[in-house]
Every structure is written in C-alpha cells, then in structure tokens.
Design an enzyme around this catalytic site. Structure first.
Site, PDB file in Angstrom:
ATOM      1  N   PRO A 176       0.788  -1.233   0.000  1.00  0.00           N
ATOM      2  CA  PRO A 176       0.000   0.000   0.000  1.00  0.00           C
ATOM      3  C   PRO A 176       0.825   1.291   0.000  1.00  0.00           C
ATOM      4  CG  PRO A 176      -0.098  -1.102   2.145  1.00  0.00           C
ATOM      5  CD  PRO A 176       0.552  -2.053   1.173  1.00  0.00           C
ATOM      6  N   ASN A 177       0.315   2.231  -0.751  1.00  0.00           N
ATOM      7  CA  ASN A 177       0.866   3.598  -0.872  1.00  0.00           C
ATOM      8  C   ASN A 177       2.162   3.683  -1.668  1.00  0.00           C
ATOM      9  OD1 ASN A 177      -1.208   4.815   0.745  1.00  0.00           O
ATOM     10  ND2 ASN A 177      -0.237   3.873   2.519  1.00  0.00           N
ATOM     11  N   ARG A 212       5.348  10.934  -2.358  1.00  0.00           N
ATOM     12  CA  ARG A 212       5.061  10.576  -0.965  1.00  0.00           C
ATOM     13  C   ARG A 212       6.293  10.751  -0.068  1.00  0.00           C
ATOM     14  NH1 ARG A 212       4.793   4.423   1.231  1.00  0.00           N
ATOM     15  NH2 ARG A 212       4.119   4.973   3.317  1.00  0.00           N
ATOM     16  N   TYR A 249      11.294   8.509   1.473  1.00  0.00           N
ATOM     17  CA  TYR A 249      11.221   7.469   0.433  1.00  0.00           C
ATOM     18  C   TYR A 249      11.892   7.851  -0.884  1.00  0.00           C
ATOM     19  CZ  TYR A 249       7.940   5.547   3.779  1.00  0.00           C
ATOM     20  OH  TYR A 249       7.376   5.049   4.932  1.00  0.00           O
ATOM     21  N   ASN A 276       7.556  -5.779  -0.978  1.00  0.00           N
ATOM     22  CA  ASN A 276       7.578  -4.686  -0.020  1.00  0.00           C
ATOM     23  C   ASN A 276       6.150  -4.588   0.516  1.00  0.00           C
ATOM     24  OD1 ASN A 276       7.651  -2.390   1.495  1.00  0.00           O
ATOM     25  ND2 ASN A 276       8.706  -1.136  -0.041  1.00  0.00           N
ATOM     26  N   ALA A 292       3.167  -0.795   4.911  1.00  0.00           N
ATOM     27  CA  ALA A 292       2.659  -0.738   6.293  1.00  0.00           C
ATOM     28  C   ALA A 292       2.224  -2.115   6.806  1.00  0.00           C
ATOM     29  CB  ALA A 292       1.507   0.243   6.363  1.00  0.00           C
ATOM     30  N   GLU A 345      12.145  -9.869   1.469  1.00  0.00           N
ATOM     31  CA  GLU A 345      11.462  -8.667   1.961  1.00  0.00           C
ATOM     32  C   GLU A 345      12.293  -7.430   1.588  1.00  0.00           C
ATOM     33  OE1 GLU A 345      11.661  -8.446   6.221  1.00  0.00           O
ATOM     34  OE2 GLU A 345      10.226  -6.794   6.346  1.00  0.00           O
ATOM     35  N   HIS A 382      12.513  -2.989   1.761  1.00  0.00           N
ATOM     36  CA  HIS A 382      12.038  -1.674   2.189  1.00  0.00           C
ATOM     37  C   HIS A 382      12.959  -0.604   1.648  1.00  0.00           C
ATOM     38  CE1 HIS A 382       9.191  -3.526   4.852  1.00  0.00           C
ATOM     39  NE2 HIS A 382      10.155  -4.321   5.270  1.00  0.00           N
ATOM     40  N   LEU A 383      12.378   0.521   1.251  1.00  0.00           N
ATOM     41  CA  LEU A 383      13.178   1.661   0.800  1.00  0.00           C
ATOM     42  C   LEU A 383      13.913   2.284   1.982  1.00  0.00           C
ATOM     43  CD1 LEU A 383      10.060   2.581  -0.976  1.00  0.00           C
ATOM     44  CD2 LEU A 383      12.128   2.848  -2.325  1.00  0.00           C
ATOM     45  N   SER A 384      13.181   2.475   3.077  1.00  0.00           N
ATOM     46  CA  SER A 384      13.778   3.094   4.271  1.00  0.00           C
ATOM     47  C   SER A 384      14.337   1.993   5.173  1.00  0.00           C
ATOM     48  CB  SER A 384      12.714   3.908   5.018  1.00  0.00           C
ATOM     49  OG  SER A 384      11.662   3.057   5.471  1.00  0.00           O
ATOM     50  N   ARG A 402      13.701   3.667  12.391  1.00  0.00           N
ATOM     51  CA  ARG A 402      12.543   4.573  12.374  1.00  0.00           C
ATOM     52  C   ARG A 402      11.698   4.401  13.646  1.00  0.00           C
ATOM     53  NH1 ARG A 402       9.536   4.528   6.834  1.00  0.00           N
ATOM     54  NH2 ARG A 402       8.629   6.367   7.834  1.00  0.00           N
TER      55      ARG A 402
HETATM   56  C1  DQA Z   1       8.226   0.852   3.806  1.00  0.00           C
HETATM   57  C2  DQA Z   1       8.364   1.083   5.321  1.00  0.00           C
HETATM   58  C3  DQA Z   1       7.002   0.940   5.995  1.00  0.00           C
HETATM   59  O1  DQA Z   1       7.133   1.162   7.392  1.00  0.00           O
HETATM   60  C4  DQA Z   1       6.024   1.944   5.443  1.00  0.00           C
HETATM   61  O2  DQA Z   1       4.746   1.762   6.011  1.00  0.00           O
HETATM   62  C5  DQA Z   1       5.960   1.928   3.948  1.00  0.00           C
HETATM   63  C6  DQA Z   1       7.174   1.759   3.183  1.00  0.00           C
HETATM   64  C7  DQA Z   1       9.568   1.126   3.057  1.00  0.00           C
HETATM   65  O3  DQA Z   1       9.672   0.687   1.918  1.00  0.00           O
HETATM   66  O4  DQA Z   1      10.447   1.779   3.604  1.00  0.00           O
HETATM   67  O5  DQA Z   1       4.903   2.166   3.367  1.00  0.00           O
HETATM   68  O6  DQA Z   1       7.898  -0.499   3.570  1.00  0.00           O
END
Ligand code: DQA
Length: 148
Positions: A10-11, A18, A23, A74, A77, A98, A100-102, A107
C-alpha cells in the site's frame, strides 16, 4: 525460464510524491522500469504487481504457488501488522525476499517489527530505490541454473 514476482504494497503507488525525505523522489514506474531492464539482462521473467489491499496481496501470494521461483515483496505498512500476509508467504512455499526503501530499524518503534521477516529468506532495508535492485540480485543468487 526462471520467474520472479515483485509485489508492492500500500501507498507505494505514490512514490516520488510521498514523503520524499524518507522514500526519495524516484517513482514506482521508474523502479519498475529499472527492474525490468535488470531482469531482461539476466534473462528471467518478471511480473510486477501493486495493491493497497491486504486481502488482494494475500490472494496474489496464494496464486504465486508453483508459478514463480522467487517473490520480492515490499509489504509497506502491512509489514508491521499483517499476520495474514506472513501466513500467506509461509504457506505458498515460494522463496521470498522482503524489501524496504527506508531502514525500518532506524525509524519509529512500531516500524521496527517485521511480521514477515521470519518467513522470508532475507530482508533488504534502507537503500532507497536501490533496495529493489539489490533484492533482484539476491533473488538471482537464490535461483539455481537456468531453466530451459
Ligand atoms: C516501507 C516502510 C514501511 O514502514 C512503510 O509503512 C511503507 C514503506 C519502506 O519501503 O520503507 O509504506 O515499507
């Protein structure tokens, strides 16, 4: 031919606009284009999907069984909340990475728990858009010799 499935949660369709400080400014289209180029060079099949819906992601993972050699996901959330996505990964029997960008471990506390990490082969977190190309490299390393 080996086949890899990339799932964006999502997102992530909003990447570029965003929270760019977290990100980055690279769009999802640009990430996907880069992955396609990388897959073409490696002569592997690549399918990319994005969904904002937990149940749809569970369905996509369930359908991946026997169709793909590796899943790169990814879960965004849902990483921190979804027992359903974790169970789908465990049930589908496809090696999963798995992404993640961040760096989720640097965090907020609620992001520092990944429910999917224990059912994945490994995780890549914190390299911005490059996390995806690193994940594709990791996926290639999980694949054996090329299928004809
Ligand atoms: C994320 C990290 C998640 O905590 C966040 O909710 C995202 C992006 C990342 O790619 O860093 O939507 O998965």
């Amino acid at each position: 031919m080996h086949k890899i499935l990339v799932i964006h949660g999502p997102n992530l369709d909003l990447l570029g606009k965003r929270e760019p400080g977290i990100y980055g400014t690279t769009t999802l289209n640009a990430i996907n284009k880069n992955l396609k180029g990388q897959a073409k060079k490696a002569k592997i099949g690549l399918t990319i999907m994005q969904s904002n819906h937990e149940g749809e992601i569970v369905d996509i993972i369930g359908d991946a069984r026997k169709k793909y050699d590796v899943i790169i996901i990814n879960p965004a959330a849902y990483t921190h909340t979804s027992v359903a996505i974790r169970d789908a990964i465990a049930a589908c029997g496809v090696k999963t990475i798995e992404v993640h960008l961040s760096n989720i471990y640097a965090r907020e506390e609620f992001r520092q728990t990944s429910l999917v990490a224990p059912v994945c082969c490994g995780s890549i977190s914190g390299f911005s858009h490059n996390s995806y190309s690193l994940a594709l490299l990791a996926a290639l390393s999980l694949l054996g010799p090329k299928k004809k």
